[in-house]
Scaffold this motif. Sequence first.
Motif, PDB file in Angstrom:
ATOM      1  N   ASP A 108       0.811  -1.221   0.000  1.00  0.00           N
ATOM      2  CA  ASP A 108       0.000   0.000   0.000  1.00  0.00           C
ATOM      3  C   ASP A 108       0.845   1.273   0.000  1.00  0.00           C
ATOM      4  N   VAL A 109       2.151   1.126  -0.046  1.00  0.00           N
ATOM      5  CA  VAL A 109       3.017   2.302  -0.069  1.00  0.00           C
ATOM      6  C   VAL A 109       3.943   2.231  -1.270  1.00  0.00           C
ATOM      7  N   LYS A 110       4.357   3.401  -1.712  1.00  0.00           N
ATOM      8  CA  LYS A 110       5.379   3.515  -2.755  1.00  0.00           C
ATOM      9  C   LYS A 110       6.525   4.314  -2.154  1.00  0.00           C
ATOM     10  N   ALA A 111       7.730   3.780  -2.261  1.00  0.00           N
ATOM     11  CA  ALA A 111       8.886   4.417  -1.644  1.00  0.00           C
ATOM     12  C   ALA A 111       9.892   4.828  -2.697  1.00  0.00           C
ATOM     13  N   VAL A 112      10.505   5.982  -2.460  1.00  0.00           N
ATOM     14  CA  VAL A 112      11.581   6.493  -3.311  1.00  0.00           C
ATOM     15  C   VAL A 112      12.732   6.887  -2.400  1.00  0.00           C
ATOM     16  N   LEU A 113      13.964   6.509  -2.791  1.00  0.00           N
ATOM     17  CA  LEU A 113      15.138   6.869  -2.013  1.00  0.00           C
ATOM     18  C   LEU A 113      16.113   7.651  -2.863  1.00  0.00           C
ATOM     19  N   THR A 114      16.782   8.598  -2.242  1.00  0.00           N
ATOM     20  CA  THR A 114      17.924   9.258  -2.857  1.00  0.00           C
ATOM     21  C   THR A 114      19.124   9.009  -1.948  1.00  0.00           C
ATOM     22  N   ALA A 115      20.229   9.653  -2.220  1.00  0.00           N
ATOM     23  CA  ALA A 115      21.414   9.458  -1.397  1.00  0.00           C
ATOM     24  C   ALA A 115      21.183   9.921   0.036  1.00  0.00           C
ATOM     25  N   ASN A 116      20.186  10.783   0.252  1.00  0.00           N
ATOM     26  CA  ASN A 116      19.984  11.338   1.586  1.00  0.00           C
ATOM     27  C   ASN A 116      18.626  11.037   2.208  1.00  0.00           C
ATOM     28  N   GLY A 117      17.573  11.031   1.403  1.00  0.00           N
ATOM     29  CA  GLY A 117      16.239  10.995   1.975  1.00  0.00           C
ATOM     30  C   GLY A 117      15.372   9.855   1.517  1.00  0.00           C
ATOM     31  N   VAL A 118      14.228   9.709   2.219  1.00  0.00           N
ATOM     32  CA  VAL A 118      13.219   8.693   1.914  1.00  0.00           C
ATOM     33  C   VAL A 118      11.891   9.399   1.700  1.00  0.00           C
ATOM     34  N   TRP A 119      11.190   9.020   0.653  1.00  0.00           N
ATOM     35  CA  TRP A 119       9.840   9.531   0.382  1.00  0.00           C
ATOM     36  C   TRP A 119       8.882   8.347   0.319  1.00  0.00           C
ATOM     37  N   VAL A 120       7.758   8.478   1.013  1.00  0.00           N
ATOM     38  CA  VAL A 120       6.736   7.425   1.008  1.00  0.00           C
ATOM     39  C   VAL A 120       5.421   8.049   0.588  1.00  0.00           C
ATOM     40  N   GLU A 121       4.742   7.383  -0.324  1.00  0.00           N
ATOM     41  CA  GLU A 121       3.432   7.834  -0.809  1.00  0.00           C
ATOM     42  C   GLU A 121       2.404   6.769  -0.455  1.00  0.00           C
ATOM     43  N   GLN A 122       1.299   7.199   0.160  1.00  0.00           N
ATOM     44  CA  GLN A 122       0.269   6.261   0.590  1.00  0.00           C
ATOM     45  C   GLN A 122      -1.111   6.851   0.349  1.00  0.00           C
ATOM     46  N   ALA A 123      -1.992   6.045  -0.183  1.00  0.00           N
ATOM     47  CA  ALA A 123      -3.396   6.438  -0.328  1.00  0.00           C
ATOM     48  C   ALA A 123      -4.161   5.922   0.884  1.00  0.00           C
ATOM     49  N   THR A 124      -4.955   6.795   1.511  1.00  0.00           N
ATOM     50  CA  THR A 124      -5.710   6.397   2.696  1.00  0.00           C
ATOM     51  C   THR A 124      -7.108   6.995   2.654  1.00  0.00           C
ATOM     52  N   ALA A 125      -8.067   6.189   3.066  1.00  0.00           N
ATOM     53  CA  ALA A 125      -9.461   6.635   3.095  1.00  0.00           C
ATOM     54  C   ALA A 125      -9.892   7.020   4.509  1.00  0.00           C
ATOM     55  N   ASP A 126      -8.962   7.046   5.468  1.00  0.00           N
ATOM     56  CA  ASP A 126      -9.305   7.433   6.844  1.00  0.00           C
ATOM     57  C   ASP A 126      -9.856   8.846   6.878  1.00  0.00           C
ATOM     58  N   ASP A 127     -10.728   9.129   7.853  1.00  0.00           N
ATOM     59  CA  ASP A 127     -11.202  10.502   7.989  1.00  0.00           C
ATOM     60  C   ASP A 127     -10.020  11.386   8.390  1.00  0.00           C
ATOM     61  N   ALA A 128     -10.194  12.693   8.240  1.00  0.00           N
ATOM     62  CA  ALA A 128      -9.069  13.617   8.391  1.00  0.00           C
ATOM     63  C   ALA A 128      -8.375  13.519   9.740  1.00  0.00           C
ATOM     64  N   PRO A 129      -9.089  13.499  10.885  1.00  0.00           N
ATOM     65  CA  PRO A 129      -8.375  13.416  12.167  1.00  0.00           C
ATOM     66  C   PRO A 129      -7.515  12.165  12.283  1.00  0.00           C
ATOM     67  N   ALA A 130      -8.067  11.028  11.883  1.00  0.00           N
ATOM     68  CA  ALA A 130      -7.308   9.770  11.967  1.00  0.00           C
ATOM     69  C   ALA A 130      -6.147   9.776  10.982  1.00  0.00           C
ATOM     70  N   MET A 131      -6.382  10.325   9.797  1.00  0.00           N
ATOM     71  CA  MET A 131      -5.341  10.352   8.777  1.00  0.00           C
ATOM     72  C   MET A 131      -4.159  11.205   9.215  1.00  0.00           C
ATOM     73  N   VAL A 132      -4.434  12.399   9.744  1.00  0.00           N
ATOM     74  CA  VAL A 132      -3.359  13.297  10.160  1.00  0.00           C
ATOM     75  C   VAL A 132      -2.554  12.670  11.296  1.00  0.00           C
ATOM     76  N   ASP A 133      -3.237  12.122  12.280  1.00  0.00           N
ATOM     77  CA  ASP A 133      -2.550  11.516  13.419  1.00  0.00           C
ATOM     78  C   ASP A 133      -1.717  10.315  12.988  1.00  0.00           C
ATOM     79  N   ALA A 134      -2.305   9.418  12.195  1.00  0.00           N
ATOM     80  CA  ALA A 134      -1.590   8.214  11.768  1.00  0.00           C
ATOM     81  C   ALA A 134      -0.395   8.556  10.883  1.00  0.00           C
ATOM     82  N   THR A 135      -0.585   9.515   9.985  1.00  0.00           N
ATOM     83  CA  THR A 135       0.518   9.893   9.085  1.00  0.00           C
ATOM     84  C   THR A 135       1.686  10.467   9.865  1.00  0.00           C
ATOM     85  N   ALA A 136       1.400  11.354  10.833  1.00  0.00           N
ATOM     86  CA  ALA A 136       2.470  11.950  11.632  1.00  0.00           C
ATOM     87  C   ALA A 136       3.225  10.877  12.403  1.00  0.00           C
TER      88      ALA A 136
END
Length: 378
Positions: A108-136
Motif C-alpha cells: 500500500d506504499v510507494k517508496a523512493v530513495l535518494t542518497a539522503n532521503g526517503v519519500w513514502v506515498e500512501q493512499a488512505t481513506a481514513d477521515d481527516a483526524p485519523a489520517m493526520v494523526d496516523a501519518t504523523a
Amino acid sequence: MAEPDTNLPGDGGKKGARAWRPVVAVLAAVAIAFCAWSAWQYAQGNDPLAFLSGDALQTVSEPASADGQAAATPQIAMTANTVTADDVAAACAGLSFDGSDVSVAADDVKAVLTANGVWVEQATADDAPAMVDATARRAAALAKWAAEQNVDLSDVTWISEDANGAVRLVVRYGCDGAPTSGDTSALLSAAEGYAISGDAYAQLGDAPAFAQQGGEAPTLPDDSAIAVVQKKTVDGEALTKAKTTYRVVDQNGKNVSSKSDSADGSVPGASSQQGATVTVSITVDGSSAGAGSSSATLVLPAGATVYDALASCGVSFNAKATGYGMYVSSIAGLAEKEHGGMSGWMYSVNGSVANIACSSYVLSGGESIYWWYANVEY
C-alpha cells in the motif's frame, strides 16, 4: 723398470678438492644471503622459518604492547550498508510508535530513495483526524527506523493522498531526533515541515490545535515543491477525480520525463524562493466537448508557471517539449484533434490569451488561469 702409477691417492684428492671449491663458494654465498635476509625479517618482526611449519599461512598473533597486553586487532573497514525501496516498504509493514502499531501494508506504499532521503506515498481513506494523526506517527516511526540503518539518511517525507491521488497531508521529519511520543499537535510541531490540504483541514473541526501548515515546505526528490491545495474546494472538487499523471515527450515522441502516479500537487521544474508562495485560481473547461468544467485555488511556490499550476491541480494531462516550450496535448483524457483537425487546448491568464508557452509564463500571484478546449467540430 716399472711404469709410474698415475692413480696415486694423494694426487686424486687434490683434484677432487679443486673440483668442489666452486660449489662450496656458492653454498657459502647462499648461506650469507640467507643469514642477511633472516636478520632483516627478524628486524621486521617476522619469523623467517615460518615456511617450515604447516601454520605458515595462518594469521600471526599480534605482538604484545608495552604493558604486556596483546595489542588490539586492527579493524577492517566494511562497505557501508545500503537500504532499498523494498526495505522501506517492509519497514512500513512493521512500524510501531510509542508502543502502538502504526504499520501499513508494504503493497500500500510507494517508496523512493535518494542518497539522503526517503519519500513514502500512501493512499488512505481514513477521515481527516485519523489520517493526520496516523501519518504523523508513521513518518516519525519511519524516521527513527531510518536512523537505525546507519546509512546517513537525513530525513523522511510521508505523503498521504486520497483514492484519486490528491494530497491530503505531507510531513517531513529529520532522521536524527525524530519524536518518539506525543499527540498530533506535538508531532506536527516537531516536524521539519508539513502541510494539510484545505479539505482535510476543514474536516478537523472549527479550532484545530495546530496550524494548517508549518516549518519548511517539504519537497519531492528532485527538490520541486509539493504544492498542496490550501483552500477547501467547492466547485473544484471534480479536479481531484483523476490522479495527476503527466508524460513529457520530445518532438519525436520519445519519453523524456515521466511522473506517472506522482503525488498530486507536484510542481515539476518550478523554481522557488524559500518560504515564498503565490496563490492563483485555475479553471479547466472541456464543456465544448461534453467534458465539463472545474475550478480550484492553488498555493504554489514563487516562480511557478502556468504549466506548474496545471500539474498541481489534480487533473491528468499529457504534454510534450517543443522549441517554444511545453505543449499540452490532452487534459483529463480529452486530446487534441479529437473533435476536428484544429481542436485542442488553449489557455488565458486574467482573460487575456497568452502568446507564450505555458511553461514560460511565470505567475506573480492573484492570477486567474483558464484552460479551454477550442475549435470543436459538431
